[in-house]
Scaffold this active site. Sequence first.
Site, short mmCIF file in Angstrom:
data_model
loop_
_atom_site.label_atom_id
_atom_site.label_comp_id
_atom_site.label_asym_id
_atom_site.label_seq_id
_atom_site.Cartn_x
_atom_site.Cartn_y
_atom_site.Cartn_z
N GLN A 131 0.87 -1.19 0.00
CA GLN A 131 0.00 0.00 0.00
C GLN A 131 0.90 1.23 0.00
O GLN A 131 1.53 1.54 1.02
CB GLN A 131 -0.83 -0.06 1.27
CG GLN A 131 -2.03 0.83 1.32
CD GLN A 131 -2.85 0.51 2.58
OE1 GLN A 131 -3.36 -0.60 2.73
NE2 GLN A 131 -2.94 1.45 3.48
N GLY A 132 0.99 1.91 -1.13
CA GLY A 132 1.89 3.08 -1.26
C GLY A 132 1.13 4.37 -1.00
O GLY A 132 0.74 5.08 -1.94
N SER A 134 1.78 6.57 2.39
CA SER A 134 2.57 7.55 3.15
C SER A 134 3.79 8.03 2.37
O SER A 134 4.39 7.29 1.60
CB SER A 134 3.08 6.92 4.45
OG SER A 134 2.00 6.41 5.19
N GLU A 249 -8.82 -1.38 6.82
CA GLU A 249 -7.68 -1.52 7.73
C GLU A 249 -8.15 -1.32 9.16
O GLU A 249 -7.82 -2.08 10.06
CB GLU A 249 -6.61 -0.47 7.37
CG GLU A 249 -5.41 -0.47 8.28
CD GLU A 249 -4.27 0.43 7.77
OE1 GLU A 249 -4.06 0.48 6.54
OE2 GLU A 249 -3.62 1.09 8.59
C1 FAD Z 1 4.36 -0.61 11.41
C2 FAD Z 1 3.96 0.43 10.39
C3 FAD Z 1 3.50 0.02 9.14
C4 FAD Z 1 3.15 0.97 8.17
N1 FAD Z 1 2.79 0.53 6.93
C5 FAD Z 1 2.49 1.43 5.97
C6 FAD Z 1 2.16 1.00 4.64
O1 FAD Z 1 2.17 -0.19 4.32
N2 FAD Z 1 1.87 1.93 3.70
C7 FAD Z 1 1.87 3.26 4.00
O2 FAD Z 1 1.56 4.05 3.11
N3 FAD Z 1 2.19 3.72 5.24
C8 FAD Z 1 2.51 2.83 6.22
N4 FAD Z 1 2.87 3.27 7.48
C9 FAD Z 1 2.93 4.70 7.74
C10 FAD Z 1 1.84 5.20 8.68
O3 FAD Z 1 0.61 5.25 8.02
C11 FAD Z 1 2.32 6.58 9.18
O4 FAD Z 1 3.48 6.38 9.94
C12 FAD Z 1 1.25 7.25 10.01
O5 FAD Z 1 0.15 7.62 9.21
C13 FAD Z 1 1.83 8.51 10.71
O6 FAD Z 1 2.43 9.35 9.79
P1 FAD Z 1 3.91 9.89 10.02
O7 FAD Z 1 4.79 8.74 10.37
O8 FAD Z 1 4.29 10.69 8.81
O9 FAD Z 1 3.84 10.82 11.28
P2 FAD Z 1 3.25 12.31 11.33
O10 FAD Z 1 1.90 12.35 10.68
O11 FAD Z 1 4.29 13.25 10.79
O12 FAD Z 1 3.07 12.52 12.87
C14 FAD Z 1 4.17 12.88 13.73
C15 FAD Z 1 3.60 13.13 15.12
O13 FAD Z 1 2.68 14.23 15.07
C16 FAD Z 1 1.41 13.83 15.59
N5 FAD Z 1 0.32 14.49 14.83
C17 FAD Z 1 0.18 14.54 13.49
N6 FAD Z 1 -0.95 15.19 13.17
C18 FAD Z 1 -1.54 15.55 14.34
C19 FAD Z 1 -2.74 16.25 14.66
N7 FAD Z 1 -3.56 16.71 13.73
N8 FAD Z 1 -3.01 16.45 15.98
C20 FAD Z 1 -2.19 15.97 16.97
N9 FAD Z 1 -1.02 15.30 16.71
C21 FAD Z 1 -0.72 15.11 15.42
C22 FAD Z 1 1.35 12.34 15.37
O14 FAD Z 1 0.43 11.73 16.28
C23 FAD Z 1 2.79 11.93 15.65
O15 FAD Z 1 3.02 11.79 17.02
C24 FAD Z 1 3.23 2.35 8.47
C25 FAD Z 1 3.69 2.76 9.73
C26 FAD Z 1 4.06 1.83 10.67
C27 FAD Z 1 4.58 2.30 12.00
#
Ligand code: FAD
Length: 390
Positions: A131-132, A134, A249
């Site tokens: 799933q692409g 993020s 999901e």
């Molecule tokens: C084990 C795992 C598997 C994954 N698999 C996939 C996958 O297959 N495909 C894919 O596309 N992605 C995948 N991801 C990515 C996942 O969807 C993202 O990590 C997640 O959506 C958070 O985005 P980010 O890491 O960019 O953090 P950010 O969105 O940058 O967040 C950083 C911090 O800011 C906080 N924050 C952000 N927005 C707000 C808000 N509005 N209010 C309060 N706090 C906020 C967050 O809670 C976090 O603590 C995976 C992640 C993990 C850990």
Amino acid sequence: MDWSFPPEAEAFRAEFRAWLVEHLTPELLALPMVVGCAPGSPELAALRAWNRELADARYAAISWPEEYGGRGATVIEQLVFTEEMHRSGAPGTVNVIGLSNIAPAIMQYGTEDQKRRFLPRMLRGDDIWCQGFSEPDAGSDLASLSTSAVRDGDHFVVNGQKTWNTLGNLAGWCELLVRTDRDAPKHKGISCLLVDMSLPGVEVRPLTTITGEPEFSELFFTDVRVPVDALLGPEHEGWRVAMTTLSYERAGVASLHLGLRAKIGGLLAEAKRTPARSGGGRTAAQDPVLRQELARLYLQGELLKLVADRAISDAIHGRATGPEGSIAKLVWSETSQHLGEVAADVLGPAADAGPWGRDRVYSRSTTIAGGTTQVNKNILAQRVLGLPRR
Ligand SMILES: Cc1cc2nc3c(=O)[nH]c(=O)nc-3n(C[C@H](O)[C@H](O)[C@H](O)COP(=O)(O)OP(=O)(O)OC[C@H]3O[C@@H](n4cnc5c(N)ncnc54)[C@H](O)[C@@H]3O)c2cc1C
């Protein structure tokens, strides 16, 4: 309250249990999870062979409609199936994300050709999907994604980067979100493409996580020419497709308690036979502080089951799913981390290695994946408590 299942569901349980007894071997029980497998490894080949056995018996995706190789199973049958898989320790299918999240989106938005082409191979594990969604600058705020797809005749030309791509190193196909209209409001100019990962210009760079597993990859797209028939759903309406995918999901959280409660039960058993590190000839379970923590863990596990039961009850009665998904995700992820901490207190250094050590470090990711804790709390604040957005 009477929690017994209807006779048809128990008949299905007996049938599936007997099938498992006949087909599960000690070698299968020893296999790692697919995210821990290297491309081309014998473990992956064995998991794929097992996946085909499940598919041939129509046990690979029982909730799928019969026309696509499922059983059109009821919610209760799905619950029974998941319980039996957990009870037996049987490995699951290789398409962890494909079967549960991507396939329902293809069933809802795909053309007949896409359904015929992709679903059977996905079901049998012949093609692994990722799933692409993020990107480095688009996670919680997914609609900020910037990977672009520009129409050029009967192709889209894709450029950009995706990250945290589970199974990216094993996947042959990707459900890719791209921006197709830069001038539209950010939720409107997105499209969804079903991309062949072997196309020229696709580069997969595996990332090794703290558990030592190559679970994630970064994906780089440089002038990748994707045929227009790869479009899933209408052009520029990929946000709707993405929300369908993510809703499946989140729906999966209803059965999260099964694995977690089994692990809590395992730790309670360990605590009853492990000497307390505080001494005094007691076991860890007799330690006055630890026993409070163990009791709290147990209650968190039972609470999670009640939340799941509420979601299942809604599904049985055809009610829209409420906030249970967010609540279950929060309780499950925080309890997973708490379990790791209590395991370390009970087992000492022994909890740094083996399955306890792996689970303990892996649990750090649970409050991020599939919607972070903060984002889920925002959802609950707004939709359940009626608090203002800011
Ligand atoms: C084990 C795992 C598997 C994954 N698999 C996939 C996958 O297959 N495909 C894919 O596309 N992605 C995948 N991801 C990515 C996942 O969807 C993202 O990590 C997640 O959506 C958070 O985005 P980010 O890491 O960019 O953090 P950010 O969105 O940058 O967040 C950083 C911090 O800011 C906080 N924050 C952000 N927005 C707000 C808000 N509005 N209010 C309060 N706090 C906020 C967050 O809670 C976090 O603590 C995976 C992640 C993990 C850990």
